[in-house]
Design an enzyme around this catalytic site. Sequence first.
Site, PDB file in Angstrom:
ATOM      1  N   GLY A 217       0.838  -1.194   0.000  1.00  0.00           N
ATOM      2  CA  GLY A 217       0.000   0.000   0.000  1.00  0.00           C
ATOM      3  C   GLY A 217       0.864   1.232   0.000  1.00  0.00           C
ATOM      4  N   GLY A 220       2.449   5.548   4.359  1.00  0.00           N
ATOM      5  CA  GLY A 220       1.592   6.211   5.342  1.00  0.00           C
ATOM      6  C   GLY A 220       0.226   5.596   5.513  1.00  0.00           C
ATOM      7  N   THR A 221      -0.017   4.438   4.876  1.00  0.00           N
ATOM      8  CA  THR A 221      -1.336   3.831   5.032  1.00  0.00           C
ATOM      9  C   THR A 221      -1.411   2.957   6.279  1.00  0.00           C
ATOM     10  OG1 THR A 221      -0.573   2.235   3.393  1.00  0.00           O
ATOM     11  CG2 THR A 221      -2.175   3.859   2.666  1.00  0.00           C
ATOM     12  N   GLY A 222      -0.328   2.874   7.031  1.00  0.00           N
ATOM     13  CA  GLY A 222      -0.399   2.179   8.307  1.00  0.00           C
ATOM     14  C   GLY A 222       0.169   0.776   8.298  1.00  0.00           C
ATOM     15  N   LYS A 223       1.071   0.481   7.362  1.00  0.00           N
ATOM     16  CA  LYS A 223       1.619  -0.866   7.297  1.00  0.00           C
ATOM     17  C   LYS A 223       2.463  -1.178   8.532  1.00  0.00           C
ATOM     18  CE  LYS A 223       3.496   0.080   3.262  1.00  0.00           C
ATOM     19  NZ  LYS A 223       2.893   1.398   2.981  1.00  0.00           N
ATOM     20  N   THR A 224       3.336  -0.253   8.869  1.00  0.00           N
ATOM     21  CA  THR A 224       4.171  -0.453  10.048  1.00  0.00           C
ATOM     22  C   THR A 224       3.308  -0.524  11.299  1.00  0.00           C
ATOM     23  OG1 THR A 224       5.781   0.948   8.933  1.00  0.00           O
ATOM     24  CG2 THR A 224       6.217   0.412  11.225  1.00  0.00           C
ATOM     25  N   GLU A 438     -10.291  33.667 -10.338  1.00  0.00           N
ATOM     26  CA  GLU A 438     -10.903  32.741  -9.378  1.00  0.00           C
ATOM     27  C   GLU A 438     -12.418  32.917  -9.339  1.00  0.00           C
ATOM     28  OE1 GLU A 438      -9.049  30.465  -8.503  1.00  0.00           O
ATOM     29  OE2 GLU A 438      -7.120  31.412  -8.881  1.00  0.00           O
ATOM     30  N   ASP A 516      -4.627  24.926 -14.912  1.00  0.00           N
ATOM     31  CA  ASP A 516      -6.013  24.657 -15.318  1.00  0.00           C
ATOM     32  C   ASP A 516      -6.025  23.952 -16.661  1.00  0.00           C
ATOM     33  OD1 ASP A 516      -6.828  26.101 -13.118  1.00  0.00           O
ATOM     34  OD2 ASP A 516      -7.112  27.964 -14.241  1.00  0.00           O
TER      35      ASP A 516
HETATM   36  P1  ADP Z   1       3.493   2.877   6.363  1.00  0.00           P
HETATM   37  O1  ADP Z   1       4.297   1.879   7.113  1.00  0.00           O
HETATM   38  O2  ADP Z   1       2.370   2.272   5.574  1.00  0.00           O
HETATM   39  O3  ADP Z   1       4.276   3.849   5.541  1.00  0.00           O
HETATM   40  P2  ADP Z   1       2.955   3.853   8.974  1.00  0.00           P
HETATM   41  O4  ADP Z   1       2.400   2.668   9.638  1.00  0.00           O
HETATM   42  O5  ADP Z   1       4.372   4.178   9.238  1.00  0.00           O
HETATM   43  O6  ADP Z   1       2.726   3.787   7.415  1.00  0.00           O
HETATM   44  O7  ADP Z   1       2.034   5.094   9.310  1.00  0.00           O
HETATM   45  C1  ADP Z   1       2.543   6.275   9.831  1.00  0.00           C
HETATM   46  C2  ADP Z   1       1.654   6.807  10.896  1.00  0.00           C
HETATM   47  O8  ADP Z   1       0.397   7.221  10.364  1.00  0.00           O
HETATM   48  C3  ADP Z   1       1.306   5.777  11.934  1.00  0.00           C
HETATM   49  O9  ADP Z   1       2.280   5.716  12.919  1.00  0.00           O
HETATM   50  C4  ADP Z   1      -0.008   6.296  12.475  1.00  0.00           C
HETATM   51  O10 ADP Z   1       0.246   7.285  13.424  1.00  0.00           O
HETATM   52  C5  ADP Z   1      -0.643   6.936  11.264  1.00  0.00           C
HETATM   53  N1  ADP Z   1      -1.582   6.020  10.610  1.00  0.00           N
HETATM   54  C6  ADP Z   1      -1.489   5.531   9.369  1.00  0.00           C
HETATM   55  N2  ADP Z   1      -2.554   4.745   9.084  1.00  0.00           N
HETATM   56  C7  ADP Z   1      -3.328   4.726  10.171  1.00  0.00           C
HETATM   57  C8  ADP Z   1      -4.554   4.084  10.508  1.00  0.00           C
HETATM   58  N3  ADP Z   1      -5.199   3.300   9.646  1.00  0.00           N
HETATM   59  N4  ADP Z   1      -5.049   4.284  11.735  1.00  0.00           N
HETATM   60  C9  ADP Z   1      -4.417   5.070  12.605  1.00  0.00           C
HETATM   61  N5  ADP Z   1      -3.262   5.698  12.353  1.00  0.00           N
HETATM   62  C10 ADP Z   1      -2.707   5.545  11.157  1.00  0.00           C
HETATM   63 ZN    ZN Z   2      -7.361  28.761 -12.475  1.00  0.00          ZN
END
Ligand code: ADP
Ligand code: ZN
Length: 633
Positions: A217, A220-224, A438, A516
Amino acid sequence: MEKQQNKRNFSKSRRDGASIFAIIFALLFIAMGVRGFMGAGTVPTSAMLPNGINTTQTKPVELSFSDVLRRGKDIQTMTIHGTDATGTMKDGTKYTATITYDPELLSKLAANGTSISIDASKGTMEYLGTWFPIIISLLFLWWLFRGMRGGAGGITRGLAQQNPTKITTGKPKTTFADVAGIDSEKQELMEVVDFLKNKEKFTAVGARVPRGVLLSGEPGTGKTLLARAIAGEANVPFFAASGSDFSGIIVGLGVAKIKEIFEMAKRNAPCILFIDEIDAIGQRRSTGSYNDQDREQTLNQLLIEMDGFANDTGIIVIGATNRPDMLDSALLRPGRFDRQVYIELPDLAGRRAILDLYAKKIKVGDDVNIQDVARGTTGFSGADLENLLNEAALHAVRNGRTAIAHADIEEARDKILMGPRKTRKMRPEDIKLTAYHEAGHAFVSQMYSDITDPIHKATIVPRGRALGMVQHLPIDDKVSMTIAEVRANLSIALAGRSAEEVFFGADKITTGAESDIAMATRLARYSITTAGLSPRVGLAAINQITNFGRSSALESASEKTAELVDNEIKAWLDTAHADATKLLVKNKKVVERLANELLTRETLTGDEIREIICGKKATAKKAAKPRAKKNAK
Ligand code: ADP
Ligand code: ZN
C-alpha cells in the site's frame, strides 16, 4: 531472560564497532603526532645554520608577518619552507615566522641584504601525506574484495553487527484499537495473531501456518502500525528493519545482516520480524549490474532463512512495500510471503474513523465538523490525516487558541495540499486579475453545482505555485464521472482563463491558467482515449499508462486515429471554454461582485459564494439546480 541475552549481544557488537573506531582514531593520532613532531623539528634544523653563536640555549623569537615587514632591514638570513620562515637576525637572534609567499616581499628583503633560500624539499611526513590516502584506498579495496570472496565472513560480519540500532525491538503496546479505518485488513490479520498466541492449536491439526505476510500500500497507510499492532495483540517481541539497510557498498553485508536478524528472531520466537521497504531487497532480478548481484545474494539469503523455518518456529515475517509489482515472484511462493494484504488509501468512512481516533487525543473546538474534514481529504493517507490534525494543533497554539478551530484545519489542509502561504508581494493589477480568474472558476462551478462537487472555498492567497484557487468538497468518494460531469468540469477548469478574457481583454491573458489547462487536457484525453466517452473516437482504448508511468500505445493507433484524437480533445476544450465564456458574459455583474468580494476578503467560503451568487442564504446541499439555474439567466 531472553531479552537480557539480547542486550548483551547488542553491547558486544557495539564494542566491536567501537574498537574499529578506536583503531582508526589511534592511527590518526599517531599520524598527527608524528607530523607535529616533525614540524617542531624544523626549528633545530634551521638553528644549525652557521651563525657563530651558540644557539642551543636561545629559543628562537617568533615574528609576526608585520614584524617581518617592519624589521626587514634587521634580518640576515631567511629559509622559507612553504609559509614557514626561519633564520637569524643581524644581531644573531634566531627567529621563526609565518609569512605569505609574496615575490614582492622577497625582493624587498633581498634589497635589504637578507640572504634568502627557499627550501622546496618535502618532509617524510609530507610524502606520507601523499601516500596515506592511496594506501587507505588500497586497504579498502582489499577489504571489499575479501567481503566478496568470503561472503558473510570476517569484517563484513563485524560490520553487520555494528548497526544493531537499526533493528528496533521490544514488545509494542500498540493494539488493533490504534489502527482505524481498515477493518477488513485487521480482520484478515487476526488469524496471524491467533497463530502467535495459540501455536499448538494450529500445529495439532497439522495446519500450514503462516510464515510471511506481505503488506502493500501507499506510504503512510499504516503498514508499520499494523505490523506493530499484530505483535502488540499477540504480546510477542517485534523486530523491525528496513530493506534499504541491507544494501550498501560493502558486498556481503546484506547477507550477514539477514543472518543476524533471523538469528535474533529465532532466539526470541514467537515474534514478529518486520522488514519495511522489502522491495529494496526483493526487487525482480533484472540487469545483473554489480549492485544487483549483491542484492540477489541478500534476497537468496532471505529466502533460505524463510524456507528454513520449522513449521512451529513461531516467527512471522511481515514485509511492507509500496511497489508490490516490483517484487521477485520467488518471494511470493507458498511458504514465503504467501499471505498478501493490500491496504488502500482510506475511503470516506475510513478517513472519518482515523480522524475520530486522533481527534480524541487533542482538543477540537465545536466549530469543527469532522465529517467535512473527512470529505475534504480525498487521497490522504492515515499518516497525512494524523499530520493534518498535528499541523492544525500547531496553528491553533500559534494563534493563542486552546482548541483546534475550523480555521486551523483549513490552514493545515491548504498547507499540506498546496504548500505554505506565500508572503510574496504581488502587483495590484496581478491581484485584481487573480480575483477575476478565481471568480470565474467559482461562478461557473456554481452554475454546474447540480452535477458537480459543491464549492468549498475560493481564495486569492498565494500558496506554492498557485496565485489563488477554488476548492471543491466532494460529498462522498467518487469512483466515476458521467459525461455531463466531465464536460462541466472542463468548463469550470477553463473558466479562469475565460474570466481573464471577458474582463481584461484577449491581449491581457496570463500564464496563470497553466495548471487549469494541463488539468483540463488530461481529463479530456483520458475521457476520449481511455474511457470511451467520445462517440467520434469510439470505444477503442488508445493509450494506457503502464506501471512505470510511461505511456505506451495499447493498440497501435494509426496516424489517422491519433489525429482524430487530437482534434476531438481540441473540440472538447474549445466547447468548454466557449461555454464558460458565455456564462460569464451573461452574468458580468455577479462575477464582478464576486471578484470584488475576493479582493476585499481574500477568501470566501462556499456558503458566502453561494450567497453572493444566489442572493440569499444557501447551504451546500440545497444550493442545487433551481436557484442556481435561475441566477444563470
Ligand atoms: P506505512 O508503514 O504504511 O508507511 P505507517 O504505519 O508508518 O505507514 O504510518 C505512519 C503513521 O500514520 C502511523 O504511525 C499512524 O500514526 C498513522 N496512521 C497511518 N494509518 C493509520 C490508521 N489506519 N489508523 C491510525 N493511524 C494511522
Ligand atoms: Zn485557475
